[in-house]
Design an enzyme around this catalytic site. Structure first.
Site, PDB file in Angstrom:
ATOM      1  N   GLY A   1      42.111  32.352  57.000  1.00  0.00           N
ATOM      2  CA  GLY A   1      41.306  32.692  58.065  1.00  0.00           C
ATOM      3  C   GLY A   1      41.778  32.374  59.425  1.00  0.00           C
ATOM      4  O   GLY A   1      42.843  31.556  59.442  1.00  0.00           O
TER       5      GLY A   1
ATOM      6  N   GLN B   1      42.494  31.007  68.333  1.00  0.00           N
ATOM      7  CA  GLN B   1      43.834  30.114  67.993  1.00  0.00           C
ATOM      8  C   GLN B   1      44.918  30.977  68.412  1.00  0.00           C
ATOM      9  O   GLN B   1      45.981  30.185  68.345  1.00  0.00           O
ATOM     10  CB  GLN B   1      43.415  30.032  66.371  1.00  0.00           C
ATOM     11  CG  GLN B   1      42.385  29.165  65.810  1.00  0.00           C
ATOM     12  CD  GLN B   1      42.393  29.268  64.237  1.00  0.00           C
ATOM     13  OE1 GLN B   1      41.969  29.949  63.697  1.00  0.00           O
ATOM     14  NE2 GLN B   1      43.059  27.982  63.888  1.00  0.00           N
TER      15      GLN B   1
ATOM     16  N   CYS C   1      42.872  23.277  59.121  1.00  0.00           N
ATOM     17  CA  CYS C   1      42.970  24.200  60.110  1.00  0.00           C
ATOM     18  C   CYS C   1      44.276  24.426  60.708  1.00  0.00           C
ATOM     19  O   CYS C   1      45.002  23.372  60.797  1.00  0.00           O
ATOM     20  CB  CYS C   1      41.963  23.651  61.189  1.00  0.00           C
ATOM     21  SG  CYS C   1      41.906  24.952  62.712  1.00  0.00           S
ATOM     22  N   LEU C   2      44.800  25.545  60.890  1.00  0.00           N
ATOM     23  CA  LEU C   2      46.207  25.831  61.516  1.00  0.00           C
ATOM     24  C   LEU C   2      46.313  25.277  62.845  1.00  0.00           C
ATOM     25  O   LEU C   2      47.470  24.990  63.211  1.00  0.00           O
ATOM     26  CB  LEU C   2      46.268  27.457  61.432  1.00  0.00           C
ATOM     27  CG  LEU C   2      46.233  27.912  59.906  1.00  0.00           C
ATOM     28  CD1 LEU C   2      46.283  29.648  60.204  1.00  0.00           C
ATOM     29  CD2 LEU C   2      47.390  27.763  59.173  1.00  0.00           C
TER      30      LEU C   2
ATOM     31  N   GLU D   1      35.411  30.047  60.909  1.00  0.00           N
ATOM     32  CA  GLU D   1      35.968  30.755  61.961  1.00  0.00           C
ATOM     33  C   GLU D   1      34.931  31.053  63.232  1.00  0.00           C
ATOM     34  O   GLU D   1      35.278  31.134  64.140  1.00  0.00           O
ATOM     35  CB  GLU D   1      36.430  32.205  61.178  1.00  0.00           C
ATOM     36  CG  GLU D   1      37.544  32.177  60.299  1.00  0.00           C
ATOM     37  CD  GLU D   1      38.540  31.255  60.699  1.00  0.00           C
ATOM     38  OE1 GLU D   1      38.919  30.795  61.856  1.00  0.00           O
ATOM     39  OE2 GLU D   1      39.241  30.790  59.652  1.00  0.00           O
TER      40      GLU D   1
ATOM     41  N   HIS E   1      35.062  28.357  65.253  1.00  0.00           N
ATOM     42  CA  HIS E   1      36.074  28.354  66.515  1.00  0.00           C
ATOM     43  C   HIS E   1      35.686  29.262  67.488  1.00  0.00           C
ATOM     44  O   HIS E   1      36.152  28.900  68.652  1.00  0.00           O
ATOM     45  CB  HIS E   1      37.367  29.212  65.847  1.00  0.00           C
ATOM     46  CG  HIS E   1      38.225  28.107  65.058  1.00  0.00           C
ATOM     47  ND1 HIS E   1      38.966  27.209  65.759  1.00  0.00           N
ATOM     48  CD2 HIS E   1      38.619  28.250  63.724  1.00  0.00           C
ATOM     49  CE1 HIS E   1      39.841  26.731  64.889  1.00  0.00           C
ATOM     50  NE2 HIS E   1      39.516  27.091  63.729  1.00  0.00           N
TER      51      HIS E   1
HETATM   52  O1  GNR Z   1      43.956  28.319  56.051  1.00  0.00           O
HETATM   53  C1  GNR Z   1      42.586  27.602  55.994  1.00  0.00           C
HETATM   54  N1  GNR Z   1      42.189  27.121  55.124  1.00  0.00           N
HETATM   55  C2  GNR Z   1      40.702  26.703  55.285  1.00  0.00           C
HETATM   56  C3  GNR Z   1      40.319  25.801  54.178  1.00  0.00           C
HETATM   57  C4  GNR Z   1      39.215  25.345  53.918  1.00  0.00           C
HETATM   58  C5  GNR Z   1      38.187  25.969  54.951  1.00  0.00           C
HETATM   59  C6  GNR Z   1      38.408  26.556  56.057  1.00  0.00           C
HETATM   60  C7  GNR Z   1      40.051  27.034  56.122  1.00  0.00           C
HETATM   61  S1  GNR Z   1      40.140  28.050  57.350  1.00  0.00           S
HETATM   62  C8  GNR Z   1      42.038  27.573  57.613  1.00  0.00           C
HETATM   63  C9  GNR Z   1      42.680  28.545  58.646  1.00  0.00           C
HETATM   64  C10 GNR Z   1      42.301  28.253  59.869  1.00  0.00           C
HETATM   65  O2  GNR Z   1      42.546  27.227  60.455  1.00  0.00           O
HETATM   66  N2  GNR Z   1      41.428  29.313  60.461  1.00  0.00           N
HETATM   67  O3  GNR Z   1      40.762  28.939  61.747  1.00  0.00           O
HETATM   68 NI    NI Z   2      40.536  26.695  61.806  1.00  0.00          NI
END
Ligand code: GNR
Ligand code: NI
Length: 169
Positions: free
Chosen positions: A46, A51, A94-95, A137, A140
């Site tokens: 996601g 971001q 989270c990225l 998301e 965010h």
């Molecule tokens: O890649 C992602 N993996 C994830 C794993 C468990 C719950 C949520 C996520 S979202 C994350 C990518 C991200 O930071 N999206 O905002």
């Molecule tokens: Ni995230």
């Protein structure tokens, strides 16, 4: 299409509340395609517009397993219109907080209303990883990170490590 730079903590942009999109035009469509490419490249399941530095209420997700065909969703102005009382615990990452993972409890099912890439309203019932991801998301675009669902001890430990990592980059 292009791969966009992903903003990491600490950055005040990640704490801003994103603005509602009032017109779905070619720029919004291009942004969503770039966000999907950036998400697949990361890789992640996601990505939310803030971001990549754009504080608009736009998210993309693809929670298909690797043995399934891709299932990308582009969602504009997504809203949770119903969530279950029952919760599930999932390990989240989270990225914008790379290398950090923690268990988060969230409603196990969610009904989400959004505009698709053509500006048409859609309503989707979600469960499992897709429900978790959409909630992550939508957080965010409200300036909320998954660490905000943890105890202050765990949250501050991760945030301190992110500050230290920024000094070293
Ligand atoms: O890649 C992602 N993996 C994830 C794993 C468990 C719950 C949520 C996520 S979202 C994350 C990518 C991200 O930071 N999206 O905002
Ligand atoms: Ni995230």
């Amino acid at each position: 299409m292009s791969i966009l730079k992903i903003i990491k903590e600490p950055d005040p942009i990640l704490r801003k509340k994103s603005q509602t999109v009032d017109r779905v035009d070619e720029n919004i469509q291009r942004l969503m395609n770039d966000m999907l490419e950036t998400m697949y490249n990361a890789p992640g399941v996601g990505l939310a517009a803030p971001q990549v530095g754009i504080t608009k209420r736009i998210i993309v997700v693809d929670c298909a397993r690797t043995d399934e065909p891709p299932a990308p969703y582009k969602m504009i102005n997504p809203e949770l219109i119903d969530t279950s009382k029952e919760e599930i615990i999932n390990e989240e990452g989270c990225l914008s907080l790379p290398g950090h993972y923690a268990d988060v409890s969230r409603p196990s099912t969610a009904r989400v209303r959004y505009l698709d890439e053509n500006g048409n309203q859609q309503i989707m019932d979600t469960e499992g990883l897709l429900a978790v991801c959409i909630q992550h998301e939508i957080d965010h675009i409200n300036g909320i990170l998954f660490v905000d669902h943890l105890s202050s001890l765990k949250r501050n430990m991760i945030l301190k490590k992110m500050v230290k990592a920024k000094k070293e980059r």
